[in-house]
Design a protein around this motif. Sequence first.
Motif, PDB file in Angstrom:
ATOM      1  N   ILE A  46     100.405  75.483 -21.817  1.00 38.78           N
ATOM      2  CA  ILE A  46     101.807  75.720 -21.440  1.00 38.78           C
ATOM      3  C   ILE A  46     101.956  75.737 -19.923  1.00 38.78           C
ATOM      4  CG2 ILE A  46     103.690  77.401 -21.498  1.00 38.78           C
ATOM      5  CD1 ILE A  46     102.658  78.260 -24.255  1.00 38.78           C
ATOM      6  N   ARG A  47     101.017  76.399 -19.239  1.00 37.57           N
ATOM      7  CA  ARG A  47     101.075  76.468 -17.778  1.00 37.57           C
ATOM      8  C   ARG A  47     101.043  75.076 -17.161  1.00 37.57           C
ATOM      9  NH1 ARG A  47      96.856  80.279 -14.769  1.00 37.57           N
ATOM     10  NH2 ARG A  47      97.992  81.794 -16.070  1.00 37.57           N
ATOM     11  N   ARG A  48     100.190  74.197 -17.702  1.00 35.21           N
ATOM     12  CA  ARG A  48     100.116  72.835 -17.181  1.00 35.21           C
ATOM     13  C   ARG A  48     101.451  72.109 -17.368  1.00 35.21           C
ATOM     14  NH1 ARG A  48      95.738  68.733 -19.649  1.00 35.21           N
ATOM     15  NH2 ARG A  48      97.255  68.792 -21.355  1.00 35.21           N
ATOM     16  N   LYS A  49     102.066  72.293 -18.527  1.00 31.01           N
ATOM     17  CA  LYS A  49     103.352  71.656 -18.799  1.00 31.01           C
ATOM     18  C   LYS A  49     104.446  72.186 -17.873  1.00 31.01           C
ATOM     19  CE  LYS A  49     102.217  69.035 -22.350  1.00 31.01           C
ATOM     20  NZ  LYS A  49     102.342  67.561 -22.320  1.00 31.01           N
ATOM     21  N   ILE A  50     104.493  73.503 -17.707  1.00 30.31           N
ATOM     22  CA  ILE A  50     105.518  74.117 -16.856  1.00 30.31           C
ATOM     23  C   ILE A  50     105.299  73.753 -15.390  1.00 30.31           C
ATOM     24  CG2 ILE A  50     106.507  76.306 -16.064  1.00 30.31           C
ATOM     25  CD1 ILE A  50     107.187  75.490 -18.974  1.00 30.31           C
ATOM     26  N   ASN A  51     104.036  73.705 -14.967  1.00 33.16           N
ATOM     27  CA  ASN A  51     103.745  73.300 -13.586  1.00 33.16           C
ATOM     28  C   ASN A  51     104.206  71.876 -13.315  1.00 33.16           C
ATOM     29  OD1 ASN A  51     102.623  75.744 -12.896  1.00 33.16           O
ATOM     30  ND2 ASN A  51     100.504  75.110 -13.197  1.00 33.16           N
ATOM     31  N   ALA A  52     104.074  71.011 -14.314  1.00 32.93           N
ATOM     32  CA  ALA A  52     104.533  69.620 -14.164  1.00 32.93           C
ATOM     33  C   ALA A  52     106.049  69.574 -14.012  1.00 32.93           C
ATOM     34  CB  ALA A  52     104.092  68.792 -15.364  1.00 32.93           C
TER      35      ALA A  52
END
Length: 265
Positions: A46-52
Amino acid sequence: MLTIIIALVSGVAVGAISANFWGPYWGIAFGAVTIILVQLLIGLWIRRKINAINAGIQGVLLEAQKQLGKKVRIFQQKPQGNPKAMQKMLEKDQEGYLRQVLSEIDKMAPFCIWNVLLKKQMNTMKMIYLYQLKDFKKVDELMPGVMFFDSRAVAMKLARMYKNEEPGIDKFFRKKVKKFKGDNAALVYATYTWILMKADKIDEATQVLIEGKNKTSNPVIVANWEALVNGTPKKFSNAGLGDDWYALYLEEPKIKQQRMTRQMY
């Protein structure tokens, strides 16, 4: 919430299987490790998606800053036509960029089921940008679901409470101002004392500014305190905060500042 459910189901399943092979103690151990690992892996995903998505938002803001700044420089070097018309054009361009940012924020929506706080984070971000667009109806709708960790969000809430004549301004200010220090506290104290001054509560504003100048050395807070203790309340002014203050739309600059657009956060 969904993350917790999946982690618990996975942990129970792994624990039950492990217990059948190696006994209950190993079952509990493997189950607990599985719960932690599942939450960690989902959290990282989720963090990777939100960071993107956040990178996309920053990209829009940087492009807006670049393009609007370029147009301002061209106009300043070679003025053409009416400055007001130029201002209108730039404001229209800025509105377009702000709506792009809102579209980027909406991309977070599918991930809200995985993180209980993400919805509030989305609401906070959307509220700040909608405020800049003066879409106060939507701003007011979002306010109950906003996280007030940002001094701008707190100042905006105070401004909307004042405009809507909502009760509880004093209580809200006292509750939220505790967490802010330094320059982060300045806008909150400035906004609240401005509201007190509008209500002719000069003594209360003076006491709040005494408290404020102990938490921030911002010259606007200090100057306003000096104006009140010296009996010159007409000198009270938040103009020194610049765009941070005028972006609340409580006042218009008495003297047009040399800027073509309001600040984009």
